[in-house]
Design a protein around this motif. Sequence first.
Motif, PDB file in Angstrom:
ATOM      1  N   GLU A 143      52.464   8.244  46.676  1.00 19.21           N
ATOM      2  CA  GLU A 143      52.645   7.947  48.104  1.00 19.21           C
ATOM      3  C   GLU A 143      51.378   8.214  48.908  1.00 19.21           C
ATOM      4  N   ALA A 144      50.241   8.241  48.222  1.00 17.91           N
ATOM      5  CA  ALA A 144      48.991   8.591  48.905  1.00 17.91           C
ATOM      6  C   ALA A 144      48.365   7.410  49.634  1.00 17.91           C
ATOM      7  N   LEU A 145      48.922   6.192  49.485  1.00 20.50           N
ATOM      8  CA  LEU A 145      48.548   5.068  50.345  1.00 20.50           C
ATOM      9  C   LEU A 145      49.696   4.876  51.312  1.00 20.50           C
ATOM     10  N   LEU A 146      49.442   5.238  52.552  1.00 26.73           N
ATOM     11  CA  LEU A 146      50.513   5.397  53.523  1.00 26.73           C
ATOM     12  C   LEU A 146      50.367   4.395  54.663  1.00 26.73           C
ATOM     13  N   TYR A 147      51.502   3.809  55.055  1.00 25.81           N
ATOM     14  CA  TYR A 147      51.528   2.883  56.195  1.00 25.81           C
ATOM     15  C   TYR A 147      52.439   3.464  57.277  1.00 25.81           C
ATOM     16  N   PRO A 148      51.907   4.310  58.153  1.00 26.48           N
ATOM     17  CA  PRO A 148      52.746   4.822  59.244  1.00 26.48           C
ATOM     18  C   PRO A 148      53.240   3.649  60.103  1.00 26.48           C
ATOM     19  N   PRO A 149      54.447   3.721  60.669  1.00 30.29           N
ATOM     20  CA  PRO A 149      55.356   4.883  60.670  1.00 30.29           C
ATOM     21  C   PRO A 149      56.318   4.936  59.483  1.00 30.29           C
ATOM     22  N   GLU A 150      56.141   4.036  58.481  1.00 31.12           N
ATOM     23  CA  GLU A 150      57.058   4.064  57.344  1.00 31.12           C
ATOM     24  C   GLU A 150      56.968   5.386  56.590  1.00 31.12           C
ATOM     25  N   GLY A 151      55.765   5.929  56.495  1.00 31.28           N
ATOM     26  CA  GLY A 151      55.581   7.232  55.866  1.00 31.28           C
ATOM     27  C   GLY A 151      55.076   8.214  56.897  1.00 31.28           C
ATOM     28  N   PRO A 161      52.578  10.753  58.306  1.00 28.68           N
ATOM     29  CA  PRO A 161      51.229  11.311  58.146  1.00 28.68           C
ATOM     30  C   PRO A 161      51.225  12.834  58.218  1.00 28.68           C
ATOM     31  N   ILE A 162      52.142  13.400  58.971  1.00 29.11           N
ATOM     32  CA  ILE A 162      52.197  14.861  59.085  1.00 29.11           C
ATOM     33  C   ILE A 162      52.565  15.465  57.736  1.00 29.11           C
ATOM     34  N   GLU A 163      53.497  14.849  57.025  1.00 32.10           N
ATOM     35  CA  GLU A 163      53.870  15.364  55.701  1.00 32.10           C
ATOM     36  C   GLU A 163      52.677  15.317  54.744  1.00 32.10           C
ATOM     37  N   GLN A 164      51.891  14.238  54.828  1.00 34.44           N
ATOM     38  CA  GLN A 164      50.724  14.132  53.958  1.00 34.44           C
ATOM     39  C   GLN A 164      49.701  15.214  54.272  1.00 34.44           C
TER      40      GLN A 164
END
Length: 589
Positions: free
Chosen positions: A420-428, A430-433
């Motif tokens: 999950e290190a390629l992230l497309y906010p707001p789907e993932g 960023p704070i959790e990463q």
Amino acid sequence: MSPPPAELSVTQVRQALWEACPADRDVAGPTALAGRLFHETAAALLRPAPPANLVDDWRALRRYAYESLLGPRLLAERPALAESGREVLLLWQAVTEFCQWFSGLLRAAGVSGWPAAESWLAAETPLERVFQEPGWSRPVRVRGVADALVRDPRTGRWCVIEFKLGGSSEAADLGQAALYQMMLEPPASDLALVRFVPERREVLLSPADLAEARRRLLDLIGRLAGVTEPPGGRQEEYRELGKRILAVFESFGLRATLNGEPAVGPTFIRYEVAPGRGVAVKKFTARAEDVGVQLGLPAPMIHIEEGRLLVDVARPDREPVPFSRVAESLPAPDPLLGSARVPLGVDLNNRLHGISLADADSPHMLVAGTAGSGKSEWLRCAIAALILSNTPETLRLVLMDPKRTSFAELAGSPFLWHSEALLYPPEGSPIEQLERLIGEMEARYKRFQRSRADDLAAWVKREGRPLPRIVCVIDEFADLMAQRHLKKEFEQSVVRLGAKARAAGIHLILATQHPDAKTVTGSLQANLSVRVCLKTATWQQSQVALKARGAERLLGKGDLLFSRGGPAWRYQAPYLEEAERRRIFTSRP
């Protein structure tokens, strides 16, 4: 005083030759890792020569090459070669052919009595030569490393030998070898090009055979180094442009003269202006818009640097900087520490500059630039350079891309820290990463404490195994700062990582199109010590990003200012073509 030589590498010349011969390229060649392993093995066999009892038996020589040289290297690179069976087979075939060829060379040398002479055979020999041709604005120094040199002790003549594993342009290979032959000082030398796969081929050429190639190579060197003047004289055009600048200043009552020749970079031309007696420097800087309108060019950047008044004017014949300039300068991946070096761009003297994220004064970066400035392209070049100089064991990436377009080709890359290190906010989230990065940082410090290591490099040295450096790249973090429920947590996480993460081998690169005070807050600025600022929409944005004006005068498409807390330096970022980007991002080490 004569101008200093322009600098050029043999690799740059070869890349230009390769790009000029697309029809002559083999379809499927070995990987860079296989090529490196082959050349390391060949160089180790040549220097010093193998035991005398192996000279007459190439099979015994091959066994020695595997057991003592290639085998340990294959074991060290086993993770990177796990899914590269074809490349390993090609590599072994090439080593076998090399042993047969080298055994024959040793026997022939023994018959001639050459081994009794000192230095008849030299491997991995650094060469350099300064070339100066009529019509060049300055000399050009070319540097490179020849695979092998053989000298006939009777005549003193050298023979340049270049080894090729296969999978490249034959014309480019011959051109590269011919350049090495040119770089040797007299007496005249011969040239041998030996290719080992798909089958062994040897080409031997004398200096007379290479007369035409020499002329073409000198023409190419002059063009690549930017020291030639086309018919009609580009340099004269640049001088004339300088006179027009002075005329504009004169029309406003600002007397001035030009100091020296204009300096021509890939993007802009720099003129050093000496104000007339009694004329205030600030009056020149206030006339940038007028100069641009009068010249029919974008408003120049008029600024003071090291006590000199400089006028940077857009170059009418702007030249891109290919990413190959970066690729050829990158170190081979270190299996333990990798590389933390990030390229910045090319200066007025055609020199490539970069920084290391491992350095204490440049662990984290702020990248700013409006649409069309080349911001996302610069980020992709930085990532590509890190990938090429590392393995997944020494580098992992965390990428946040609210626009969904900057890093899409890296989906599924082995360089991603986790799935999950390629992230497309707001789907993932960023704070959790970021919280996950903070957890990794704290866990690493506990691991370092147990090993009594101060930082990542010390831990790797003590343990003798890699621990990947983690680089987190966030494109358009203004989108996150604009969300009230995220802003505070995001800012706190960045500040915490910015303060402690470098020694743990964790780094942040944050980018935005909107470097205003609401986005780049004071606490973020304090923890992002390195600034890469491309063209901004306003001088106020430049002030926030750089703590200085000037970025609003940049020319876009990779024209940038770099600062590390001191004065800003102007560079042209390299351009990574889409096809090359896809090849790098989608390759599997």
